[in-house]
Design a protein around this motif. Structure first.
Motif, short mmCIF file in Angstrom:
data_model
loop_
_atom_site.label_atom_id
_atom_site.label_comp_id
_atom_site.label_asym_id
_atom_site.label_seq_id
_atom_site.Cartn_x
_atom_site.Cartn_y
_atom_site.Cartn_z
N CYS A 1 40.47 25.27 24.74
CA CYS A 1 39.73 25.66 23.54
C CYS A 1 40.24 24.94 22.30
O CYS A 1 39.56 24.90 21.28
CB CYS A 1 39.76 27.17 23.35
SG CYS A 1 41.41 27.84 23.16
N ASP A 2 41.43 24.35 22.37
CA ASP A 2 41.99 23.56 21.27
C ASP A 2 41.64 22.10 21.52
O ASP A 2 42.22 21.43 22.39
CB ASP A 2 43.51 23.76 21.21
CG ASP A 2 44.16 23.04 20.04
OD1 ASP A 2 43.66 21.96 19.61
OD2 ASP A 2 45.19 23.54 19.55
N GLU A 3 40.68 21.59 20.77
CA GLU A 3 40.20 20.22 20.99
C GLU A 3 41.29 19.17 20.79
O GLU A 3 41.27 18.11 21.43
CB GLU A 3 39.01 19.91 20.09
CG GLU A 3 37.75 20.63 20.54
CD GLU A 3 36.53 20.20 19.75
OE1 GLU A 3 36.04 19.09 20.02
OE2 GLU A 3 36.09 20.98 18.90
N GLY A 4 42.25 19.43 19.92
CA GLY A 4 43.34 18.50 19.70
C GLY A 4 44.18 18.33 20.97
O GLY A 4 44.49 17.21 21.39
N ILE A 5 44.52 19.43 21.59
CA ILE A 5 45.29 19.39 22.85
C ILE A 5 44.44 18.77 23.95
O ILE A 5 44.92 17.95 24.73
CB ILE A 5 45.77 20.80 23.24
CG1 ILE A 5 46.82 21.29 22.24
CG2 ILE A 5 46.32 20.83 24.66
CD1 ILE A 5 47.20 22.74 22.39
N LEU A 6 43.17 19.16 24.02
CA LEU A 6 42.26 18.64 25.04
C LEU A 6 42.17 17.11 24.94
O LEU A 6 42.33 16.41 25.95
CB LEU A 6 40.87 19.26 24.88
CG LEU A 6 39.77 18.78 25.81
CD1 LEU A 6 40.11 19.08 27.26
CD2 LEU A 6 38.44 19.42 25.42
N ASN A 7 41.95 16.60 23.74
CA ASN A 7 41.82 15.15 23.56
C ASN A 7 43.13 14.43 23.86
O ASN A 7 43.12 13.34 24.45
CB ASN A 7 41.34 14.84 22.15
CG ASN A 7 39.92 15.32 21.92
OD1 ASN A 7 39.13 15.44 22.85
ND2 ASN A 7 39.60 15.64 20.67
N LYS A 8 44.24 15.03 23.50
CA LYS A 8 45.55 14.42 23.76
C LYS A 8 45.81 14.33 25.26
O LYS A 8 46.24 13.30 25.77
CB LYS A 8 46.64 15.26 23.09
CG LYS A 8 48.03 14.75 23.30
CD LYS A 8 49.04 15.66 22.60
CE LYS A 8 50.46 15.26 22.97
NZ LYS A 8 51.43 16.20 22.41
#
Length: 149
Positions: free
Chosen positions: A69-76
């Motif tokens: 749900c955290d796009e920053g973590i997902l993209n990383k």
């Protein structure tokens, strides 16, 4: 006078008892769910922070999707990987191309996501604690039984 009979594993196998039990169990298998040796199990990891990295490592050869749900973590985490990405686990569960989900979200969401995944026809891998309380764990166990997961 009572006599004791000693049976070794070798004796039991030779007698055919074990073979008969195995043969009786084979028809009980759900052949529609058996994946052949050349088929790839398609896995998705839900929850990518903390233990999620370990789940990704464990499923790396079969991983086709990531969700957080955290796009920053997902993209990383998805950077340089050829996988689908999802912010909403419910959208991921809608995908017929996914066979199993690995749940590495915060503990209080394990059962809810696991039940939803079973209802969507996915097999589930989840580490302990599997639930926030005993009642939730029982609901997950019932869902696994109900949906044959």
């Amino acid at each position: 006078m009572e006599t004791k009979m000693n049976y070794s594993r070798r004796t039991i196998i030779k007698s055919g008892v074990l073979a008969a039990g195995t043969a009786a169990a084979i028809p009980a298998l759900s052949y529609g769910r058996i994946i052949g040796s050349n088929d790839k199990i398609r896995a998705a990891v839900i929850g990518l922070n903390g233990r999620g990295g370990s789940h990704m490592q464990g499923f790396k050869k079969n991983m086709v999707a990531l969700c957080d749900c955290d796009e920053g973590i997902l993209n990383k985490r998805a950077k340089d990987l050829d996988v689908e990405t999802y912010v909403d686990f419910r959208k991921l569960l809608d995908q017929k191309s996914i066979d199993i989900v690995s749940i590495a979200t915060p503990n209080h969401t394990h059962s809810l996501i696991g039940i939803a995944a079973a209802a969507a026809g996915k097999d589930v891998y989840c580490e302990k604690p599997v639930s926030h309380n005993v009642w939730e764990g029982r609901q997950l166990a019932e869902a696994a039984k109900k949906y044959d997961r």
